[in-house]
Motif scaffolding. Structure first.
Motif, PDB file in Angstrom:
ATOM      1  N   PHE A 108       0.824  -1.214   0.000  1.00  0.00           N
ATOM      2  CA  PHE A 108       0.000   0.000   0.000  1.00  0.00           C
ATOM      3  C   PHE A 108       0.855   1.259   0.000  1.00  0.00           C
ATOM      4  O   PHE A 108       0.601   2.202  -0.748  1.00  0.00           O
ATOM      5  N   TYR A 109       1.870   1.260   0.828  1.00  0.00           N
ATOM      6  CA  TYR A 109       2.744   2.432   0.877  1.00  0.00           C
ATOM      7  C   TYR A 109       3.577   2.564  -0.396  1.00  0.00           C
ATOM      8  O   TYR A 109       3.794   3.668  -0.901  1.00  0.00           O
ATOM      9  N   ASP A 110       4.030   1.430  -0.922  1.00  0.00           N
ATOM     10  CA  ASP A 110       4.825   1.466  -2.144  1.00  0.00           C
ATOM     11  C   ASP A 110       3.989   1.973  -3.323  1.00  0.00           C
ATOM     12  O   ASP A 110       4.490   2.714  -4.181  1.00  0.00           O
ATOM     13  N   THR A 111       2.720   1.585  -3.341  1.00  0.00           N
ATOM     14  CA  THR A 111       1.815   2.054  -4.401  1.00  0.00           C
ATOM     15  C   THR A 111       1.701   3.569  -4.377  1.00  0.00           C
ATOM     16  O   THR A 111       1.728   4.236  -5.419  1.00  0.00           O
ATOM     17  N   PHE A 112       1.578   4.137  -3.170  1.00  0.00           N
ATOM     18  CA  PHE A 112       1.499   5.594  -3.073  1.00  0.00           C
ATOM     19  C   PHE A 112       2.791   6.242  -3.541  1.00  0.00           C
ATOM     20  O   PHE A 112       2.770   7.219  -4.317  1.00  0.00           O
ATOM     21  N   ILE A 113       3.920   5.734  -3.095  1.00  0.00           N
ATOM     22  CA  ILE A 113       5.206   6.353  -3.430  1.00  0.00           C
ATOM     23  C   ILE A 113       5.438   6.338  -4.934  1.00  0.00           C
ATOM     24  O   ILE A 113       5.990   7.285  -5.510  1.00  0.00           O
ATOM     25  N   GLN A 114       4.975   5.268  -5.597  1.00  0.00           N
ATOM     26  CA  GLN A 114       5.098   5.223  -7.048  1.00  0.00           C
ATOM     27  C   GLN A 114       4.074   6.148  -7.723  1.00  0.00           C
ATOM     28  O   GLN A 114       4.384   6.833  -8.714  1.00  0.00           O
ATOM     29  N   ALA A 115       2.874   6.192  -7.162  1.00  0.00           N
ATOM     30  CA  ALA A 115       1.800   7.005  -7.765  1.00  0.00           C
ATOM     31  C   ALA A 115       2.084   8.499  -7.684  1.00  0.00           C
ATOM     32  O   ALA A 115       1.634   9.271  -8.531  1.00  0.00           O
ATOM     33  N   ARG A 116       2.858   8.921  -6.681  1.00  0.00           N
ATOM     34  CA  ARG A 116       3.068  10.346  -6.500  1.00  0.00           C
ATOM     35  C   ARG A 116       3.954  10.957  -7.575  1.00  0.00           C
ATOM     36  O   ARG A 116       4.126  12.185  -7.625  1.00  0.00           O
ATOM     37  N   SER A 117       4.511  10.137  -8.463  1.00  0.00           N
ATOM     38  CA  SER A 117       5.296  10.675  -9.576  1.00  0.00           C
ATOM     39  C   SER A 117       4.428  11.593 -10.450  1.00  0.00           C
ATOM     40  O   SER A 117       4.949  12.488 -11.135  1.00  0.00           O
TER      41      SER A 117
END
Length: 488
Positions: free
Chosen positions: A476-485
């Motif tokens: 879940f956290y990794d998805t956010f960190i990638q999505a914030r690009s």
């Protein structure tokens, strides 16, 4: 002279004692009569709920399972298709609010997902405080560019509204601007809104929530993280003892969904929120009398000041906006909240606007006067799908609770076995709130490596479970960190 003063003092003392005794006796009589009335109506609704179409049970607060929500949505779409009337999506909106510029990125992520990936047709509304774009604002130009990016998700579907910030004076906590959230109750351009805190991961659209029963003005999940295993055991026992019912949620869902398909009223058939989770005693009559007498210290001596075990969460809410409700907030409730220590958005909503104890009192009071004219206004959403905290993914004590998010009831298979499983429960979750104190919000970190979950268990069984939980949490956290690009 002293003798006269003593006589007067003794006289007033006798009067006071007499008044207290009359109050106690009166209260006892009222409570006795009220208990008889409550027992009658409890039995009445239990025995007649299948035939009632215009009379709502006022003695309970209802929970609505995700299966029933989906059935209501499916039936609404089917009816709209058959009648060729369609649905006016302009009357529905997802709403965020932002007072801190660091939250703008996640609004962009959420709105972009809702529009492009989940293809909602509802409006996307951002309430943003004016001070983020004023001349003296920090990073003013960056904020303006981010707001332009949010608007560019869809210039027709996205609305950005600038509002005045509501700041608690002399309050230096991180929540001193949280009362600004209450402006969402004023979005009267829409028939219904879904408010979402934007420090969350959104995994699907929530369109089905727009089509809760029309009479519901407010719905939200419960703060399940305050509940202990003993609280749950008491809730299970209460329901079995009071109603002699099975706790298998599937039995409720089958009956309720059948009624939806037939166009019948479902409210009385929905599972009830166990009163042991929000009342201070098992005596509903005593609680109602206490609610009516809170203004009088003499008449309120039995009232417990103990807080409810649970309350409504305010990170996601389904609201039917109204001028009347917002005026009450603006002119009556906010002035008190601004001067009261440690009262923020969730406190105001639960202590003043939608207090679970007072809801039962007001519902029953209206019902006694109006009977068939009484209509309930609130409903409890399943927290597993709509109100899950990321912290629960790493908390073993929450695993069974996540599966059984209609409190007091259990999801079981055809053989009567309880349906459990963290991976399936999380797969059903649509809105997961980033909450992992002391870990901060994910935008404060460059990489998940700075705070990733690492399993640490002594036994092989625990290690397997922790590994699964950590993998889900990290994803879940990794998805956010990638999505914030997208925010770059």
């Amino acid at each position: 002279m002293r003798l006269i003063s003593r006589r007067r003092l003794r006289f007033f003392l006798y009067v006071l004692i007499g008044f207290i005794m009359v109050t106690i006796i009166t209260r006892g009589i009222v409570q006795f009569q009220l208990n008889k009335e409550i027992k009658y109506y409890k039995r009445f609704f239990k025995e007649n709920k299948d035939s009632l179409e215009q009379m709502f049970n006022p003695l309970e607060i209802k929970q609505i399972p995700e299966e029933v929500i989906d059935s209501l949505y499916s039936e609404t779409l089917s009816r709209a298709s058959k009648t060729n009337k369609g649905i006016n999506w302009d009357k529905f909106a997802y709403v965020n609010y932002v007072t801190d510029a660091s939250y703008l990125c996640n609004t962009l992520i959420m709105f972009n997902k809702l529009k492009t990936e989940f293809q909602t047709k509802a409006k996307l509304v951002l309430l943003v405080t004016k001070d983020l774009i004023e001349d003296n604002a920090t990073n003013k130009e960056k904020n303006i560019l981010m707001l332009a990016s949010i608007k560019n998700v869809d210039s027709e579907q996205v609305r950005i509204k600038y509002v005045d910030n509501i700041v608690k004076p002399k309050d230096y906590t991180p929540w001193n601007e949280s009362l600004t959230k209450l402006r969402v109750f004023n979005e009267t351009d829409f028939d219904r809104i879904i408010y979402m805190d934007n420090d969350a991961a959104l995994t699907a659209n929530l369109d089905e929530l727009f089509f809760l029963p029309q009479y519901i003005k407010f719905a939200a999940p419960m703060t399940y993280w305050f509940i202990s295993q003993n609280d749950l055991k008491e809730a299970y026992h209460e329901l079995q003892h009071d109603d002699r019912i099975t706790l298998n949620l599937n039995n409720y869902n089958k009956q309720t969904i059948s009624r939806i398909k037939k166009g019948k009223m479902i409210y009385n058939h929905l599972p009830s929120l166990p009163s042991s989770l929000y009342l201070n005693s098992k005596n509903v009559a005593q609680e109602i009398i206490s609610s009516t007498s809170s203004a009088s210290p003499l008449f309120d001596f039995h009232t417990s000041k103990k807080a409810s075990k649970i309350k409504f969460a305010s990170n996601i809410m389904v609201i039917k906006p109204s001028k009347e409700t917002f005026d009450k907030i603006l002119y009556e409730l906010l002035p008190r909240a601004l001067t009261k220590k440690e009262m923020y958005d969730m406190d105001l909503i639960n202590e003043e606007l939608y207090n679970l104890k007072k809801i039962v009192y007001y519902q029953f009071s209206l019902f006694r006067k109006l009977k068939s004219e009484f209509i309930p206004e609130v409903m409890v959403l399943p927290f597993g799908r709509y109100g899950l905290l990321t912290g629960s993914l790493r908390n073993k004590n929450h695993y069974s609770m996540i599966s059984n998010d209609i409190l007091g009831y259990k999801r079981m298979d055809n053989d009567g076995n309880e349906l459990l499983g963290l991976d399936k429960s999380v797969a059903d979750a649509k809105y997961i709130h980033f909450s992992d104190y002391p870990i901060g919000k994910p935008w404060h970190y460059v990489s998940i490596k700075e705070f990733e979950c690492v399993p640490d268990a002594e036994t092989a069984e625990d290690l397997d479970q922790e590994t699964k939980a950590c993998n889900i949490w990290n994803s879940f956290y990794d998805t956010f960190i990638q999505a914030r690009s997208i925010c770059n």
